[in-house]
Write an enzyme that holds these catalytic residues in place. Structure first.
Site, PDB file in Angstrom:
ATOM      1  N   ARG A   1       4.321 -10.157   6.351  1.00 14.09           N
ATOM      2  CA  ARG A   1       5.765 -10.007   6.532  1.00 14.09           C
ATOM      3  C   ARG A   1       6.145  -9.166   7.749  1.00 14.09           C
ATOM      4  O   ARG A   1       7.323  -9.005   8.026  1.00 14.09           O
ATOM      5  CB  ARG A   1       6.357  -9.422   5.248  1.00 14.09           C
TER       6      ARG A   1
ATOM      7  N   HIS B   1      -1.632 -14.718  10.168  1.00 11.07           N
ATOM      8  CA  HIS B   1      -0.975 -13.406  10.145  1.00 11.07           C
ATOM      9  C   HIS B   1      -1.872 -12.260  10.616  1.00 11.07           C
ATOM     10  O   HIS B   1      -1.559 -11.106  10.381  1.00 11.07           O
ATOM     11  CB  HIS B   1      -0.383 -13.074   8.768  1.00 11.07           C
TER      12      HIS B   1
ATOM     13  N   PRO C   1       0.824  -1.201   0.000  1.00 10.60           N
ATOM     14  CA  PRO C   1       0.000   0.000   0.000  1.00 10.60           C
ATOM     15  C   PRO C   1       0.862   1.257   0.000  1.00 10.60           C
ATOM     16  O   PRO C   1       1.768   1.383   0.822  1.00 10.60           O
ATOM     17  CB  PRO C   1      -0.806  -0.125   1.292  1.00 10.60           C
ATOM     18  N   GLU C   2       0.606   2.130  -0.915  1.00  4.73           N
ATOM     19  CA  GLU C   2       1.249   3.442  -0.905  1.00  4.73           C
ATOM     20  C   GLU C   2       0.191   4.465  -0.520  1.00  4.73           C
ATOM     21  O   GLU C   2      -0.919   4.118  -0.139  1.00  4.73           O
ATOM     22  CB  GLU C   2       1.877   3.733  -2.271  1.00  4.73           C
TER      23      GLU C   2
END
Length: 273
Positions: free
Chosen positions: A112, A93, A2-3
């Site tokens: 991650r 996660h 995501p930016e």
DNA sequence: AAACACCCCTGCGGGC
DNA sequence: TGCCCGCAGGGGTGTT
């Protein structure tokens, strides 16, 4: 990945479901993200406080509380936020689950663990927290004068400069590639050799690309419940990123791929100078 | 001071 | 088929 546009779309999606709600119970995975999840501060300052606003600064989401505390969420590379019914089983996660007083649960999922969750206690200095960040690219402080001043005599390549959050906030690798292409300027051009006119083009291209991406995302994410951060965003046509060897959409020359500062860089040698 | 390298982490895809 | 390795990149820290 995501930016800024994706974070903004997520903000727009979750804000209506969070404002005026209260987090009544919190569960975490026990695994640290880029920073440890501040369980104690969440219990002390975030839980049981009505949510007053959901804002964004760069790629950070800020959830403001009635006691003037704030939960600050960064999605990193693989972070997702989604709203779920409390009886839906958690996913692998899932690292933070915030049960709301309406039975829905806000879940932060991050494969991650490059993301982060931080707490600003009541009445702490938000400006100080973000002091190192450059201006918002969609804000009024992102100007030709500013960029030319910051460039000065630096001999950093344009693409690396645009990705420097201390210079301008929220532009990551994908959009840095798209912006230099849209501006017809080589990503390798050193910033001390960029003219005022070119800075204006870069600024205009930046705004257009980010706004188009936000609009595309906003139109594709209609329901955040169960979305789990499902990418509604990459509907924006990426013109060079990930297109090594494909024809340039303007001139047909093969898009080149190189590495700059360890990041994949895509550009058209013919269109960008 | 500026511009690098490196690190955190997991999943995936290519090569053999 | 299965294993190994490189790559993906945000952001902080360390080095030259």
């Amino acid at each position: 990945m995501p930016e800024l546009p994706e974070v903004e779309v997520i903000r727009q999606g979750i804000a209506p479901m969070l404002i005026a709600r209260t987090i009544i119970r919190v569960k975490s995975s026990g695994l640290a993200l880029r920073l440890p999840i501040p369980r104690t501060k969440i219990e002390r300052y975030i839980k049981d406080q009505p949510i007053t606003a959901v804002r964004r600064r760069a790629k950070y989401l800020l959830v403001n509380m009635a006691n003037n505390a704030a939960l600050i969420i960064h999605l990193g590379m693989t972070g997702r936020l989604g709203m779920f019914r409390a009886d839906q089983s958690p996913a692998p996660h899932d690292h933070l689950c915030c049960l709301l007083d309406n039975g829905l649960e806000l879940r932060f999922n991050d494969t991650r663990r490059f993301g982060s969750i931080q707490v600003l206690p009541p009445d702490s200095d938000e400006g100080h927290f973000f002091a190192a960040l450059g201006p918002e690219p969609l804000g009024d402080d992102f100007t030709v004068d500013y960029m030319q001043n910051r460039a000065g005599k630096r001999r950093q390549p344009l693409k690396n400069f645009l990705m420097n959050s201390h210079v301008v906030a929220g532009i990551g690798n994908i959009y840095a590639n798209e912006i230099t292409f849209a501006a017809s300027i080589s990503p390798t051009r050193t910033v001390n050799k960029i003219s005022r006119r070119e800075w204006q083009t870069i600024i205009t291209s930046t705004r257009e690309i980010l706004q188009k991406a936000i609009a595309a995302g906003g139109s594709t994410i209609s329901d955040f419940i169960n979305a789990g951060g499902k990418p509604g965003y990459f509907q924006l046509q990426l013109r060079v990123y990930g297109r090594a060897g494909e024809p340039c959409p303007i001139c047909g020359t093969a898009i080149e791929k190189t590495s700059m500062a360890g990041r994949a860089t895509f550009w058209c040698h013919h269109c960008q100078h």
